[in-house]
Structures are given as C-alpha cells and as structure tokens.
Design a protein around this motif. Structure first.
Motif, PDB file in Angstrom:
ATOM      1  N   VAL A   1       0.851  -1.202   0.000  1.00  0.00           N
ATOM      2  CA  VAL A   1       0.000   0.000   0.000  1.00  0.00           C
ATOM      3  C   VAL A   1       0.879   1.241   0.000  1.00  0.00           C
ATOM      4  CG1 VAL A   1      -1.826   1.284   1.206  1.00  0.00           C
ATOM      5  CG2 VAL A   1      -1.725  -1.217   1.408  1.00  0.00           C
ATOM      6  N   VAL A   2       0.466   2.249  -0.743  1.00  0.00           N
ATOM      7  CA  VAL A   2       0.972   3.610  -0.586  1.00  0.00           C
ATOM      8  C   VAL A   2      -0.239   4.485  -0.289  1.00  0.00           C
ATOM      9  CG1 VAL A   2       2.005   5.608  -1.728  1.00  0.00           C
ATOM     10  CG2 VAL A   2       3.001   3.331  -2.056  1.00  0.00           C
ATOM     11  N   SER A   3      -0.132   5.323   0.734  1.00  0.00           N
ATOM     12  CA  SER A   3      -1.266   6.159   1.139  1.00  0.00           C
ATOM     13  C   SER A   3      -0.957   7.625   0.891  1.00  0.00           C
ATOM     14  CB  SER A   3      -1.591   5.930   2.615  1.00  0.00           C
ATOM     15  OG  SER A   3      -2.732   6.674   3.004  1.00  0.00           O
ATOM     16  N   THR A   4      -1.824   8.292   0.143  1.00  0.00           N
ATOM     17  CA  THR A   4      -1.693   9.729  -0.082  1.00  0.00           C
ATOM     18  C   THR A   4      -2.738  10.467   0.747  1.00  0.00           C
ATOM     19  OG1 THR A   4      -3.181   9.624  -1.993  1.00  0.00           O
ATOM     20  CG2 THR A   4      -0.826   9.367  -2.415  1.00  0.00           C
ATOM     21  N   PHE A   5      -2.440  11.729   1.094  1.00  0.00           N
ATOM     22  CA  PHE A   5      -3.321  12.484   2.003  1.00  0.00           C
ATOM     23  C   PHE A   5      -3.583  11.607   3.233  1.00  0.00           C
ATOM     24  CE2 PHE A   5      -4.392  13.353  -2.444  1.00  0.00           C
ATOM     25  CZ  PHE A   5      -4.095  14.699  -2.534  1.00  0.00           C
ATOM     26  N   ALA A   6      -2.506  11.083   3.808  1.00  0.00           N
ATOM     27  CA  ALA A   6      -2.599  10.006   4.797  1.00  0.00           C
ATOM     28  C   ALA A   6      -2.950  10.475   6.198  1.00  0.00           C
ATOM     29  CB  ALA A   6      -1.275   9.240   4.834  1.00  0.00           C
ATOM     30  N   GLY A   7      -2.930  11.789   6.442  1.00  0.00           N
ATOM     31  CA  GLY A   7      -3.253  12.273   7.775  1.00  0.00           C
ATOM     32  C   GLY A   7      -2.315  11.698   8.819  1.00  0.00           C
ATOM     33  N   GLY A   8      -2.862  11.440  10.010  1.00  0.00           N
ATOM     34  CA  GLY A   8      -2.065  10.877  11.084  1.00  0.00           C
ATOM     35  C   GLY A   8      -1.939   9.378  11.034  1.00  0.00           C
ATOM     36  N   GLY A   9      -2.607   8.732  10.065  1.00  0.00           N
ATOM     37  CA  GLY A   9      -2.416   7.298   9.885  1.00  0.00           C
ATOM     38  C   GLY A   9      -3.617   6.418  10.141  1.00  0.00           C
ATOM     39  N   GLY A  10      -4.824   6.962  10.123  1.00  0.00           N
ATOM     40  CA  GLY A  10      -6.018   6.145  10.354  1.00  0.00           C
ATOM     41  C   GLY A  10      -6.202   5.069   9.308  1.00  0.00           C
ATOM     42  N   SER A  11      -6.205   5.457   8.028  1.00  0.00           N
ATOM     43  CA  SER A  11      -6.403   4.482   6.961  1.00  0.00           C
ATOM     44  C   SER A  11      -5.243   3.495   6.912  1.00  0.00           C
ATOM     45  CB  SER A  11      -6.582   5.177   5.611  1.00  0.00           C
ATOM     46  OG  SER A  11      -5.457   5.989   5.303  1.00  0.00           O
ATOM     47  N   SER A  12      -4.013   3.982   7.082  1.00  0.00           N
ATOM     48  CA  SER A  12      -2.844   3.108   7.072  1.00  0.00           C
ATOM     49  C   SER A  12      -2.926   2.056   8.168  1.00  0.00           C
ATOM     50  CB  SER A  12      -1.564   3.924   7.267  1.00  0.00           C
ATOM     51  OG  SER A  12      -1.288   4.744   6.167  1.00  0.00           O
ATOM     52  N   THR A  13      -3.395   2.461   9.343  1.00  0.00           N
ATOM     53  CA  THR A  13      -3.530   1.515  10.447  1.00  0.00           C
ATOM     54  C   THR A  13      -4.495   0.399  10.076  1.00  0.00           C
ATOM     55  OG1 THR A  13      -3.027   3.228  12.086  1.00  0.00           O
ATOM     56  CG2 THR A  13      -4.220   1.282  12.867  1.00  0.00           C
ATOM     57  N   GLY A  14      -5.571   0.741   9.385  1.00  0.00           N
ATOM     58  CA  GLY A  14      -6.523  -0.275   8.942  1.00  0.00           C
ATOM     59  C   GLY A  14      -5.918  -1.258   7.957  1.00  0.00           C
ATOM     60  N   TYR A  15      -5.179  -0.748   6.968  1.00  0.00           N
ATOM     61  CA  TYR A  15      -4.538  -1.645   6.003  1.00  0.00           C
ATOM     62  C   TYR A  15      -3.530  -2.556   6.702  1.00  0.00           C
ATOM     63  CZ  TYR A  15      -6.566   1.084   2.186  1.00  0.00           C
ATOM     64  OH  TYR A  15      -7.441   1.692   1.320  1.00  0.00           O
TER      65      TYR A  15
END
Length: 401
Positions: A26-40
């Motif tokens: 995964v690469v996350s753009t407009f990732a903020g503090g990491g909410g979506s990344s934590t889910g992945y």
C-alpha cells in the motif's frame, strides 16, 4: 450481516503483528495521522510509504510508525514534476510502475462536506473554504482529488481506493476525476463507489463515508470482474451490531491525563457562548439530543451541538467538533463536556496506545480527520481475498506453464 461482539480495544502490537504478514502493498496519499494506514496494516498490508502535507500529522504518523517512509511535501510538487518525476518519487521508496497493490487516498473534503454546505452563503466564503485546510492555506483544495488520479494513472497500481464525505458523489469534480480514472479502451480502471457507515465495522460512531474502489482493467479480467456492477461485491458489508458509546467507554479507566483534559475542556466550555445551551441539553438521553428536540423553534440553531446517548453509537465527530473554543461539539452523555483524547480514540476505534502529537486542539483535529481503521481493514481484507490473492495465484500459474 453477522452479529459481532461488543467493542474490542486493541493495541499497536496487534497492528504490527498483523502487518508483519505483508500480504499486499500500500501507498497512502493524504494520509493524515495514519487512520487508513492503520486499517490496512490490520488487514496484513505492508504500507511502503505515505504522503501528507500537514506537518503535525506527519509527526504523529512517524511517532507511531518510525520505520515508515513519510513524505511531507505538497502533493502538487510531486505531480508538478510530470511523469518522470512521479516515477522517480515512487521509486525512491521501492515502488515500480504497475507493481503496487493498492494506492490509497483521502483528499481534503471540506469543500464538499454537509457542514460546509450550511456555511456557504457567498462565493467569497466558498473561495475561502477552498483555500484553507487545517494549518495551511492552499488554492483550490477541492481539486486535489485530480492530483491523486494523476498519480494513479502514472504508477498504475492494481487497485485504487479513494475515501471522502458522502456529499462528494454529487460534485462535478468527483465525476470528472472518476472519468479520468476509468480511461478508455483497455487502458484505465473499472470504477465504482459506495457509501459505508463506520458503525457496521466495529466503530462506535455513526460516520458515513464514500469509498471508491477502482481495479485496473487487466487485473479485473484476470480475476473475473467484468464490469462496474461486479465491483460492488468488493465492498465489505460489515456487521449488524453497531457498538455504542457505552461499549467503547465502559472499560476505559480515566487516568491523570484524562482528568486534566476534562478540567481544561470544562473550563473552556464555561466561558463559551454555548454554555447555557449545553447545560440545557437533556442528560443521559435515550437517543442523540439536540436543542430542537426540546423546542422545535431551534431547528436551525446549534445543529452541530449534540449530546450522545449511552445506548447508541456517537454521531459523526467532525475535525473541529471537540476542539477548545469550537461553537459546536459532540457531548458526553452525562457531563457538560466534550471528549478527552483517549475517549476520542475509542470512538474512532484507534489503538488504545496510538500516540497523538501537538497541542490539545491539534490532537483532537488529527483524530477527527481520520478514516476509522476498521473500515480500511475491512476493505483491505476484501480486496486481498477477492482480487489480489487470486491475481497473484493466476500470474504464478501462468509463469509456471
């Protein structure tokens, strides 16, 4: 839908153990503090890198994921380097064209939100809203979705996932961006979108979001996805049980930091113009309670000031709802206050030991802008099971012939 257990707290160790599986990239753009990344990561994803242009959000992300590639540049500086520069940017953290599994993105949504719609009374106010985002000023914030599409069309991930507020689906900006993502002929993506509610995925908050899933056409063909209708099967349905505020908070023991924050919150509320309104809201209501529930004459007043009910999920908590000095807010069921940072982490289903940095208001904003991790976990689980694992098996089979 199946019934799930009540809210289940978890920790960053749980996140790290799941991510160690490295089932997909995964690469996350407009990732903020990491909410979506934590889910992945919870879904077994290996997040190779992120881009986020709010400095304090990057600090938060790096504190929680110190080994992550975190790029703090304005995404328009990346897209402005054209194709060669974009490919070089991705290559700097090991991503090659066509090989990335998921390109994730949550472009700023203030221009499209329901609250913004209530505030927009003039062209000048719309232009001001489209310039300001968090701690920065940037022209045409609402057009940043096109920068995401530009990145996608160059790096050609197998799957694109976009997240935004429900209202965006009515905008011409959104429709134009998806048209560019679809492409023509055999090039481009099969694209569809659906509004999901966080309550169906173990989050004690009614939080609706539009998710776009786009599968590259050659990948779709390999796994038997023929059209955009088939794509709907990739969206997770979630559970029938919606965790409540009680589920989330009853096992949370308040510590010294919480007590300090509660005192700070109450101090600011007592000085606010809405203090008497907050005091008048019914304590321990059976459902969310607003001023208009006591007097219909207030229907168009204080619409963003609500008291939670113990037996329901929280209403949607906006990025500014629980900041000190905010005019509105999502209030505790029994006390005349908004929530502490630790309580907010539970209401967004973040790990209990997820770290937030910056001032109190910056921490509250960081949480309020996040994609709830269980939502992207469910999406990651579905995409791996129904697309990525099948595509990988199919390619391996073809190579062995």
């Amino acid at each position: 839908m199946s019934k799930s257990p009540r809210y289940q707290p978890y920790t960053m160790d749980d996140v790290r153990q799941a991510s160690d599986k490295k089932l997909f990239t995964v690469v996350s753009t407009f990732a903020g503090g990491g909410g979506s990344s934590t889910g992945y990561r919870l879904a077994g994803g290996n997040v190779l890198g992120i881009n986020e242009f709010i400095e304090e959000a990057c600090v938060t992300y790096k504190v929680n994921y110190p080994d992550a590639f975190v790029d703090n540049s304005d995404v328009r500086k990346i897209t402005g380097t054209k194709k060669e520069g974009v490919l070089k940017w991705f290559d700097s953290f090991g991503v090659k064209q066509g090989e990335l599994d998921i390109l994730d993105g949550s472009p700023p949504c203030a221009t499209f939100s329901k609250a913004a719609g209530r505030r927009l009374e003039s062209r000048e106010k719309h232009e001001e809203l489209d310039k300001n985002y968090s701690e920065i000023s940037q022209d045409r914030v609402g057009m940043l979705i096109h920068d995401y599409v530009y990145l996608a069309n160059i790096i050609q991930p197998k799957i694109c996932v976009l997240e935004n507020v429900p209202e965006i689906k009515h905008s011409s900006v959104f429709k134009d961006a998806l048209k560019r993502l679809r492409g023509s002929g055999d090039e481009g993506y099969l694209v569809n979108f659906k509004v999901l509610n966080a309550t169906n995925f173990g989050v004690p908050q009614s939080r609706q979001r539009t998710f776009v899933i786009a599968v590259r056409k050659d990948v779709a063909a390999h796994v038997g996805i023929q059209n955009k209708i088939d794509l709907l099967s990739l969206f997770p349905s979630g559970n029938s049980y919606a965790p409540t505020v009680r589920d989330a908070l009853e096992t949370l023991e308040l510590d010294g930091q919480d007590l300090q924050e509660i005192a700070l919150i109450k101090q600011h509320i007592r000085k606010s113009a809405t203090y008497e309104i907050i005091r008048a809201l019914k304590k321990n209501p059976e459902k969310w309670w607003r001023l208009q529930d006591a007097d219909k004459g207030f229907k168009n007043y204080y619409f963003n000031l609500k008291r939670c009910a113990w037996g329901m999920p929280s209403p949607t908590i906006a990025q500014s709802s629980n900041q000190l000095g905010a005019r509105g807010g999502i209030l505790h069921p029994e006390e005349d206050r908004t929530y502490t940072v630790r309580e907010m982490k539970r209401l967004f289903a973040l790990p209990d030991d997820f770290k937030l940095t910056g001032t109190f208001n910056q921490r509250q904003e960081r949480i309020g802008r996040m994609v709830c991790p269980p939502m992207t976990k469910a999406i990651g689980d579905s995409l791996f099971e129904k697309v990525l694992s099948k595509y990988s098996d199919g390619n391996n089979a073809l190579q062995s012939v």
